[in-house]
Design a protein around this motif. Structure first.
Motif, PDB file in Angstrom:
ATOM      1  N   UNK A 164      37.005  32.331  42.783  1.00  0.00           N
ATOM      2  CA  UNK A 164      36.611  31.445  42.598  1.00  0.00           C
ATOM      3  C   UNK A 164      36.691  31.161  41.483  1.00  0.00           C
ATOM      4  N   UNK A 165      37.314  30.596  40.254  1.00  0.00           N
ATOM      5  CA  UNK A 165      37.380  30.327  39.544  1.00  0.00           C
ATOM      6  C   UNK A 165      38.114  31.569  38.060  1.00  0.00           C
ATOM      7  N   UNK A 166      38.668  32.466  39.008  1.00  0.00           N
ATOM      8  CA  UNK A 166      39.074  33.954  38.184  1.00  0.00           C
ATOM      9  C   UNK A 166      39.816  33.355  37.623  1.00  0.00           C
ATOM     10  N   UNK A 167      40.642  34.087  37.249  1.00  0.00           N
ATOM     11  CA  UNK A 167      42.203  34.585  36.603  1.00  0.00           C
ATOM     12  C   UNK A 167      42.063  36.165  37.035  1.00  0.00           C
ATOM     13  N   UNK A 168      43.128  36.668  38.444  1.00  0.00           N
ATOM     14  CA  UNK A 168      43.389  37.977  38.405  1.00  0.00           C
ATOM     15  C   UNK A 168      45.360  38.163  38.006  1.00  0.00           C
ATOM     16  N   UNK A 169      44.797  39.091  37.407  1.00  0.00           N
ATOM     17  CA  UNK A 169      46.439  39.928  37.115  1.00  0.00           C
ATOM     18  C   UNK A 169      46.397  40.765  37.954  1.00  0.00           C
ATOM     19  N   UNK A 182      48.320  38.075  47.392  1.00  0.00           N
ATOM     20  CA  UNK A 182      47.963  37.169  49.036  1.00  0.00           C
ATOM     21  C   UNK A 182      46.586  36.918  49.272  1.00  0.00           C
ATOM     22  N   UNK A 183      45.614  38.548  48.966  1.00  0.00           N
ATOM     23  CA  UNK A 183      44.392  38.234  49.177  1.00  0.00           C
ATOM     24  C   UNK A 183      43.756  37.907  48.080  1.00  0.00           C
ATOM     25  N   UNK A 184      44.034  37.932  46.608  1.00  0.00           N
ATOM     26  CA  UNK A 184      43.299  37.110  45.527  1.00  0.00           C
ATOM     27  C   UNK A 184      43.272  35.741  46.087  1.00  0.00           C
ATOM     28  N   UNK A 185      44.323  35.007  46.431  1.00  0.00           N
ATOM     29  CA  UNK A 185      44.467  33.657  46.588  1.00  0.00           C
ATOM     30  C   UNK A 185      43.867  33.502  47.459  1.00  0.00           C
ATOM     31  N   UNK A 190      41.956  31.154  40.887  1.00  0.00           N
ATOM     32  CA  UNK A 190      42.002  30.597  40.273  1.00  0.00           C
ATOM     33  C   UNK A 190      43.867  30.921  40.193  1.00  0.00           C
ATOM     34  N   UNK A 191      43.338  31.829  39.602  1.00  0.00           N
ATOM     35  CA  UNK A 191      44.943  32.096  38.595  1.00  0.00           C
ATOM     36  C   UNK A 191      45.119  33.357  38.794  1.00  0.00           C
ATOM     37  N   UNK A 192      46.399  33.402  38.915  1.00  0.00           N
ATOM     38  CA  UNK A 192      47.723  34.953  39.509  1.00  0.00           C
ATOM     39  C   UNK A 192      48.205  35.354  39.029  1.00  0.00           C
ATOM     40  N   UNK A 193      48.563  36.043  37.859  1.00  0.00           N
ATOM     41  CA  UNK A 193      49.613  36.684  37.276  1.00  0.00           C
ATOM     42  C   UNK A 193      50.579  37.872  37.410  1.00  0.00           C
ATOM     43  N   UNK A 209      51.378  33.470  46.053  1.00  0.00           N
ATOM     44  CA  UNK A 209      50.492  32.827  45.383  1.00  0.00           C
ATOM     45  C   UNK A 209      50.186  32.909  44.187  1.00  0.00           C
ATOM     46  N   UNK A 210      50.734  33.512  43.947  1.00  0.00           N
ATOM     47  CA  UNK A 210      51.296  33.960  41.972  1.00  0.00           C
ATOM     48  C   UNK A 210      51.415  32.505  41.229  1.00  0.00           C
TER      49      UNK A 210
END
Lengths: 340, 340
Positions: A164-169, A182-185, A190-193, A209-210
């Motif tokens: 939660x709250x994280x931006x993941x690239x 999918x896992x990050x989601x 919060x945001x997936x690039x 989920x990107x």
């Protein structure tokens, strides 16, 4: 039985082989319901890693237990099971800490090759997880994904501390990268690039989920990630390729104090100590302890909460394994499922 | 005022210099109560890092605020303060996440040099922490240690996730390594293995909480750590040197899934990606965000709970700075305190 053998780069054949039996009292033999070709199988296929004589292939598998050794306690004949690429006792101190791929008794998860009709699985109690009920045909590809690419993407997301709250690239748009999304989601990012320049993979990334797509690579890709994150870089970056460029792209796209989860098997990568030092990132990765996550992933799949099997965009009978390798090598397919 | 200038490797002089004043409205000027020579000062002193013309030296300091800029709010004239080697605003997103050494507005903590009678400290509100009451003369060395070596050792122990139930190994027996031991002990580590072959440092290591001493280095040192940990390696390893050998010693001494906290400034280090991948360790380090820990460390020191100032085994007047550098270079002293 029929099984896949790699003779040399580009030379994959399906042959008649001896059906494996119980060797150690802790073994199980499974009838393979589905297997697949791994991105890591492409390294020797492409001649980027040596082929040590004719080699049985395949380390991702789901199937039904046919036979168990006399010391197997947790797995019964008839169970539908999911395993992974390394067999572990799941009881040693390293396993108990969640690092089953480094188990003190680890060995290949399917030494006889999983791209075949039957496979011998060592340390069956520690390695295999039963699904409880028999899966539907629709659930089988997802369970197969859990045995490697989903488990690996999940580990990468956990190692990168996606949440939660994280931006993941995510660097890499193969099956592992896509399932890292999918896992990050699922972990609440919060945001997936997604970093991808292929329309079909971008579409699947978005479905998983990107929230953003970046087509640029290398320094330009890093600049784009910085632009999307107030100049700071992502909190969490998943590296799912394993080359020098992708590792540096991942490290440089991460903000100081952020986390890189790297699961692309390193090939020819050399990290400059000073650059790493001054980056201030956390680095964690390696061969994913898929076994740690299997019970949770199987539950999510059996409950219909996730559908990672969507990474399989081509299904072929085992007999056409050579075409399966070609399709992945030529990037005509993200991931190929083989049915024995 | 008098201050230290390095002209070239081995050439350190104390000279008359202009007393620094307020330049930016967020600056403070402090009268330095104590400064010291850092292990990192020895890199240019030994010619292993270039000296860019005559350079004011010193980045560890405690002192009394003499003057503040018009925008300084948290620090008053007369406060006894501790700072660190990088100035930070302590308000940006990176600072708030605890990575003040990577502050988006960071700058040298004492650009005018802290081995001098006065120093200008930028971003005073974010950088300096006041001790509340005036310290006793006995507390001053410990507060000075907090400004770099203790803060760095503490960060290394936190990065290595030292804590209850953990076995911690420490590579490097300089001030940072020794204070990493103290930090690991305060954080509740069960067992702390100091890697040192110097009797005086071994004695201090033991005083700070080391439970075991390993004299071997390199592969032999790693074998010894494995022997002490059921063949698994330590849970947590602090790397406080910065060379290729020490980094590999740290990584190989760590069990899969364990944590390496590396704070020795990397010099000529190159990490093999595949080795790192298959090690399965967590790697985190870099320039320590000392500022994150200062409030807690100052409290522990002012309450007499820790005495990190014991790392200073030689105290010299500022005028004898050249001898201070020599004593550290020749390893006659662990760390030299300079009194202006």
């Amino acid at each position: 039985m029929r099984g896949v053998i790699m003779y040399a780069p580009g030379d994959v054949r399906v042959e008649e082989r001896e059906r494996p039996g119980i060797v150690e009292p802790t073994d199980a033999v499974i009838r393979v319901a589905a297997a697949c070709v791994c991105g890591s199988d492409l390294w020797p296929y492409r001649g980027l890693q040596p082929v040590d004589g004719p080699s049985p292939m395949g380390h991702e598998y789901v199937g039904v237990v046919e036979e168990i050794g006399p010391e197997v306690r947790n797995i019964k004949v008839g169970d539908f099971v999911v395993g992974s690429f390394l067999a572990s006792d799941n009881t040693c101190e390293i396993c108990q800490a969640g690092y089953q791929t480094h188990c003190i008794n680890r060995q290949p998860g399917a030494a006889t090759g999983a791209q075949s009709e039957y496979a011998r699985i060592p340390l069956a109690d520690g390695t295999l997880v039963a699904t409880g009920t028999q899966p539907t045909p629709e659930q089988i590809p997802s369970l197969l994904a859990a045995s490697d690419v989903l488990g690996t993407g999940w580990f990468a997301a956990v190692a990168a501390e996606a949440g939660p709250g994280k931006t993941v690239a995510v660097v890499g748009d193969g099956a592992v990268g896509l399932l890292g999304i999918l896992a990050a989601s699922r972990l609440g990012a919060e945001r997936i690039i997604a970093m991808s320049r292929h329309a079909d993979r971008q579409a699947l990334a978005t479905k998983f989920g990107a929230t953003d797509i970046v087509e640029e690579r290398g320094a330009e890709g890093v600049a784009k990630i910085k632009e999307l994150t107030n100049g700071l870089g992502a909190h969490s970056v998943i590296e799912a390729v394993g080359t020098q460029e992708s590792m540096m792209q991942a490290i440089h796209a991460t903000r100081p104090g952020g986390h890189v989860g790297f699961v692309g098997v390193s090939h020819g990568v050399s990290l400059d100590g000073a650059k790493l030092f001054f980056s201030g990132v956390h680095l964690h990765g390696g061969p994913a302890p898929v076994r740690r996550f299997l019970p949770e992933l199987i539950e999510l799949i059996m409950n219909g909460e996730i559908n990672p099997g969507e990474v399989f965009d081509l299904t072929l009978p085992l007999e056409q394994a050579a075409e399966a390798y070609r399709a992945m090598d030529e990037r005509r397919a993200i991931k190929v499922l083989l049915t024995p």
